[in-house]
Motif scaffolding. Structure first.
Motif, PDB file in Angstrom:
ATOM      1  N   ARG A 152      79.613  10.597 -18.982  1.00 30.30           N
ATOM      2  CA  ARG A 152      80.153  11.239 -20.011  1.00 30.30           C
ATOM      3  C   ARG A 152      79.377  12.001 -20.641  1.00 30.30           C
ATOM      4  O   ARG A 152      78.195  11.454 -20.951  1.00 30.30           O
ATOM      5  CB  ARG A 152      81.256  10.153 -20.835  1.00 30.30           C
ATOM      6  N   LEU A 153      79.955  13.109 -21.336  1.00 32.94           N
ATOM      7  CA  LEU A 153      78.781  13.816 -22.255  1.00 32.94           C
ATOM      8  C   LEU A 153      79.695  14.243 -23.418  1.00 32.94           C
ATOM      9  O   LEU A 153      80.870  14.705 -23.429  1.00 32.94           O
ATOM     10  CB  LEU A 153      78.515  15.295 -21.578  1.00 32.94           C
ATOM     11  N   ASN A 154      79.132  13.740 -24.824  1.00 27.58           N
ATOM     12  CA  ASN A 154      80.022  13.498 -25.777  1.00 27.58           C
ATOM     13  C   ASN A 154      81.416  13.229 -25.688  1.00 27.58           C
ATOM     14  O   ASN A 154      82.336  13.706 -26.261  1.00 27.58           O
ATOM     15  CB  ASN A 154      79.992  15.048 -26.536  1.00 27.58           C
ATOM     16  N   ILE A 206      67.459   3.475 -19.359  1.00 25.87           N
ATOM     17  CA  ILE A 206      67.462   4.740 -19.836  1.00 25.87           C
ATOM     18  C   ILE A 206      67.465   5.692 -18.710  1.00 25.87           C
ATOM     19  O   ILE A 206      68.247   6.849 -18.508  1.00 25.87           O
ATOM     20  CB  ILE A 206      66.136   5.325 -20.746  1.00 25.87           C
ATOM     21  N   ARG A 207      66.641   5.459 -17.664  1.00 25.10           N
ATOM     22  CA  ARG A 207      66.560   6.205 -16.512  1.00 25.10           C
ATOM     23  C   ARG A 207      68.050   6.007 -15.824  1.00 25.10           C
ATOM     24  O   ARG A 207      68.443   7.143 -15.166  1.00 25.10           O
ATOM     25  CB  ARG A 207      65.413   5.730 -15.489  1.00 25.10           C
ATOM     26  N   TRP A 208      68.619   4.947 -15.701  1.00 24.62           N
ATOM     27  CA  TRP A 208      69.838   4.814 -15.073  1.00 24.62           C
ATOM     28  C   TRP A 208      71.135   5.564 -15.708  1.00 24.62           C
ATOM     29  O   TRP A 208      71.880   6.537 -15.174  1.00 24.62           O
ATOM     30  CB  TRP A 208      70.537   3.421 -14.940  1.00 24.62           C
ATOM     31  N   VAL A 209      71.025   5.671 -17.070  1.00 24.21           N
ATOM     32  CA  VAL A 209      72.109   6.316 -17.884  1.00 24.21           C
ATOM     33  C   VAL A 209      71.699   7.914 -17.546  1.00 24.21           C
ATOM     34  O   VAL A 209      72.505   8.787 -17.309  1.00 24.21           O
ATOM     35  CB  VAL A 209      72.055   6.284 -19.289  1.00 24.21           C
ATOM     36  N   LEU A 210      70.450   8.420 -17.288  1.00 19.54           N
ATOM     37  CA  LEU A 210      70.088   9.906 -17.097  1.00 19.54           C
ATOM     38  C   LEU A 210      70.246  10.163 -15.608  1.00 19.54           C
ATOM     39  O   LEU A 210      69.985  11.418 -15.236  1.00 19.54           O
ATOM     40  CB  LEU A 210      68.421   9.927 -17.706  1.00 19.54           C
ATOM     41  N   ASN A 219      75.661  12.834 -27.072  1.00 21.40           N
ATOM     42  CA  ASN A 219      75.938  11.729 -26.726  1.00 21.40           C
ATOM     43  C   ASN A 219      76.124  11.479 -25.250  1.00 21.40           C
ATOM     44  O   ASN A 219      77.032  12.126 -24.492  1.00 21.40           O
ATOM     45  CB  ASN A 219      77.251  11.086 -27.321  1.00 21.40           C
ATOM     46  N   ILE A 220      75.079  10.860 -24.140  1.00 19.96           N
ATOM     47  CA  ILE A 220      75.273  10.820 -22.623  1.00 19.96           C
ATOM     48  C   ILE A 220      75.449   9.184 -22.539  1.00 19.96           C
ATOM     49  O   ILE A 220      74.867   8.469 -22.934  1.00 19.96           O
ATOM     50  CB  ILE A 220      74.020  11.202 -22.217  1.00 19.96           C
ATOM     51  N   SER A 221      76.554   9.269 -21.488  1.00 19.51           N
ATOM     52  CA  SER A 221      76.791   7.789 -21.343  1.00 19.51           C
ATOM     53  C   SER A 221      77.136   7.688 -19.818  1.00 19.51           C
ATOM     54  O   SER A 221      77.537   8.479 -19.090  1.00 19.51           O
ATOM     55  CB  SER A 221      78.004   7.107 -22.102  1.00 19.51           C
ATOM     56  N   ARG A 222      76.881   6.560 -19.126  1.00 15.82           N
ATOM     57  CA  ARG A 222      77.098   6.053 -17.755  1.00 15.82           C
ATOM     58  C   ARG A 222      77.660   4.833 -17.652  1.00 15.82           C
ATOM     59  O   ARG A 222      77.256   3.849 -18.501  1.00 15.82           O
ATOM     60  CB  ARG A 222      76.061   6.330 -16.935  1.00 15.82           C
ATOM     61  N   THR A 223      78.936   4.605 -17.022  1.00 17.73           N
ATOM     62  CA  THR A 223      79.463   3.333 -16.548  1.00 17.73           C
ATOM     63  C   THR A 223      79.684   3.185 -15.318  1.00 17.73           C
ATOM     64  O   THR A 223      80.035   4.113 -14.556  1.00 17.73           O
ATOM     65  CB  THR A 223      80.783   3.538 -17.437  1.00 17.73           C
ATOM     66  N   VAL A 224      79.447   2.041 -14.685  1.00 23.10           N
ATOM     67  CA  VAL A 224      79.490   1.449 -13.184  1.00 23.10           C
ATOM     68  C   VAL A 224      80.680   0.351 -13.498  1.00 23.10           C
ATOM     69  O   VAL A 224      80.679  -0.441 -14.252  1.00 23.10           O
ATOM     70  CB  VAL A 224      78.248   1.070 -12.641  1.00 23.10           C
ATOM     71  N   ALA A 256      79.808  -2.052 -16.512  1.00 20.26           N
ATOM     72  CA  ALA A 256      78.706  -1.946 -17.462  1.00 20.26           C
ATOM     73  C   ALA A 256      78.381  -0.614 -17.815  1.00 20.26           C
ATOM     74  O   ALA A 256      78.495   0.163 -17.020  1.00 20.26           O
ATOM     75  CB  ALA A 256      77.207  -2.464 -16.643  1.00 20.26           C
ATOM     76  N   SER A 257      77.493  -0.424 -19.121  1.00 25.01           N
ATOM     77  CA  SER A 257      77.434   0.925 -19.232  1.00 25.01           C
ATOM     78  C   SER A 257      76.440   1.035 -20.360  1.00 25.01           C
ATOM     79  O   SER A 257      75.924   0.228 -21.049  1.00 25.01           O
ATOM     80  CB  SER A 257      78.678   1.452 -20.169  1.00 25.01           C
ATOM     81  N   VAL A 258      75.838   2.256 -20.401  1.00 25.23           N
ATOM     82  CA  VAL A 258      74.452   2.597 -21.175  1.00 25.23           C
ATOM     83  C   VAL A 258      74.833   3.771 -22.003  1.00 25.23           C
ATOM     84  O   VAL A 258      75.387   4.790 -21.418  1.00 25.23           O
ATOM     85  CB  VAL A 258      73.313   2.451 -20.511  1.00 25.23           C
ATOM     86  N   GLU A 259      74.270   3.733 -23.082  1.00 24.66           N
ATOM     87  CA  GLU A 259      74.781   5.394 -23.999  1.00 24.66           C
ATOM     88  C   GLU A 259      73.425   5.578 -24.639  1.00 24.66           C
ATOM     89  O   GLU A 259      72.840   4.876 -25.293  1.00 24.66           O
ATOM     90  CB  GLU A 259      75.729   4.992 -24.668  1.00 24.66           C
ATOM     91  N   LEU A 260      73.083   6.731 -24.543  1.00 23.76           N
ATOM     92  CA  LEU A 260      72.074   7.620 -25.293  1.00 23.76           C
ATOM     93  C   LEU A 260      72.497   8.505 -26.172  1.00 23.76           C
ATOM     94  O   LEU A 260      73.463   9.571 -25.660  1.00 23.76           O
ATOM     95  CB  LEU A 260      70.900   8.334 -24.212  1.00 23.76           C
ATOM     96  N   ILE A 261      72.070   8.368 -27.544  1.00 20.76           N
ATOM     97  CA  ILE A 261      72.626   9.399 -28.482  1.00 20.76           C
ATOM     98  C   ILE A 261      71.324  10.335 -28.950  1.00 20.76           C
ATOM     99  O   ILE A 261      70.271   9.506 -29.396  1.00 20.76           O
ATOM    100  CB  ILE A 261      73.148   8.751 -29.520  1.00 20.76           C
ATOM    101  N   PHE A 262      71.331  11.520 -28.640  1.00 17.63           N
ATOM    102  CA  PHE A 262      70.289  12.277 -28.937  1.00 17.63           C
ATOM    103  C   PHE A 262      70.604  13.055 -30.554  1.00 17.63           C
ATOM    104  O   PHE A 262      71.738  13.543 -30.475  1.00 17.63           O
ATOM    105  CB  PHE A 262      69.823  13.404 -28.035  1.00 17.63           C
ATOM    106  N   GLU A 263      69.507  13.107 -31.511  1.00 18.18           N
ATOM    107  CA  GLU A 263      69.975  13.822 -32.382  1.00 18.18           C
ATOM    108  C   GLU A 263      69.133  15.340 -32.078  1.00 18.18           C
ATOM    109  O   GLU A 263      68.257  15.305 -31.885  1.00 18.18           O
ATOM    110  CB  GLU A 263      69.259  13.231 -33.580  1.00 18.18           C
TER     111      GLU A 263
END
Length: 184
Positions: free
Chosen positions: A94-96, A25-29, A80-85, A59-66
């Motif tokens: 990426r944002l949405n 979570i901290r990484w994707v943020l 939708n916030i995502s990060r890929t390395v 590798a990627s992490v995606e957070l989806i906030f309602e």
């Protein structure tokens, strides 16, 4: 993993992945410090493969906030916030679904209290920092909760721009002085 309003913490035995979830979570943020994520390099998050499975290219992490309550300052109901390395070491945010800068994500979340160093997501090391008040951790936590930290962040950014502009102005003054001397 679905976090709803009733989730206040993640518990489990040692080695079950609690810290990995917090780190993800901290990484994707936008966490940039390898040490904070218990890594030697960002590439360490990419699956290296086994005898039966080949290595992953990224590798990627995606957070989806309602966002139905409008806490995040955007017109979208879902953020939708995502990060890929990638193995090359490059990172993509990426944002949405649209490629963006980390600064865009941080500015979007600035008023929410959510961020890579936010006290909304407390890792093991942060508990010690709070208990021993390392680097004024308690004060920082209260400032985040009160909404003051966003103004401090904006002030710091503005002061850096002001210093840069002042340095540019001094340089222009020096050039004008030299040109004036040459004209005479």
């Amino acid at each position: 993993i679905h976090f709803n309003e009733n989730v206040t913490g993640i518990v489990g035995p040692n080695g079950s992945g609690k810290s990995n979830i917090v780190d993800a979570i901290r990484w994707v943020l936008g966490e940039q410090k390898n040490k904070e994520l218990r890594l030697e390099s960002m590439g360490d998050v990419i699956f290296n493969g086994t005898k039966t499975r080949k290595e992953a290219p990224s590798a990627s992490v995606e957070l989806i906030f309602e966002n139905d309550k409008g806490i995040i300052a955007t017109e979208f109901q879902t953020v939708n916030i995502s990060r890929t390395v990638f193995r090359s070491g490059e990172s993509e945010y990426r944002l949405n679904g649209v490629v963006c800068r980390l600064k865009d994500i941080k500015s979007l979340l600035l008023d929410t209290g959510i961020g890579s160093n936010s006290y909304a997501i407390i890792s093991l090391g942060m508990v010690d920092d709070l208990l021993y008040d390392k680097d004024h951790a308690r004060r920082n936590m209260f400032e985040q909760a009160a909404g003051v930290s966003k103004y401090k962040s904006r002030k710091k950014e503005t002061m850096l721009k002001l210093q840069s502009t002042t340095a540019d102005l001094e340089r222009v003054s020096d050039l004008l002085f030299e040109i004036d001397g040459n004209m005479k």
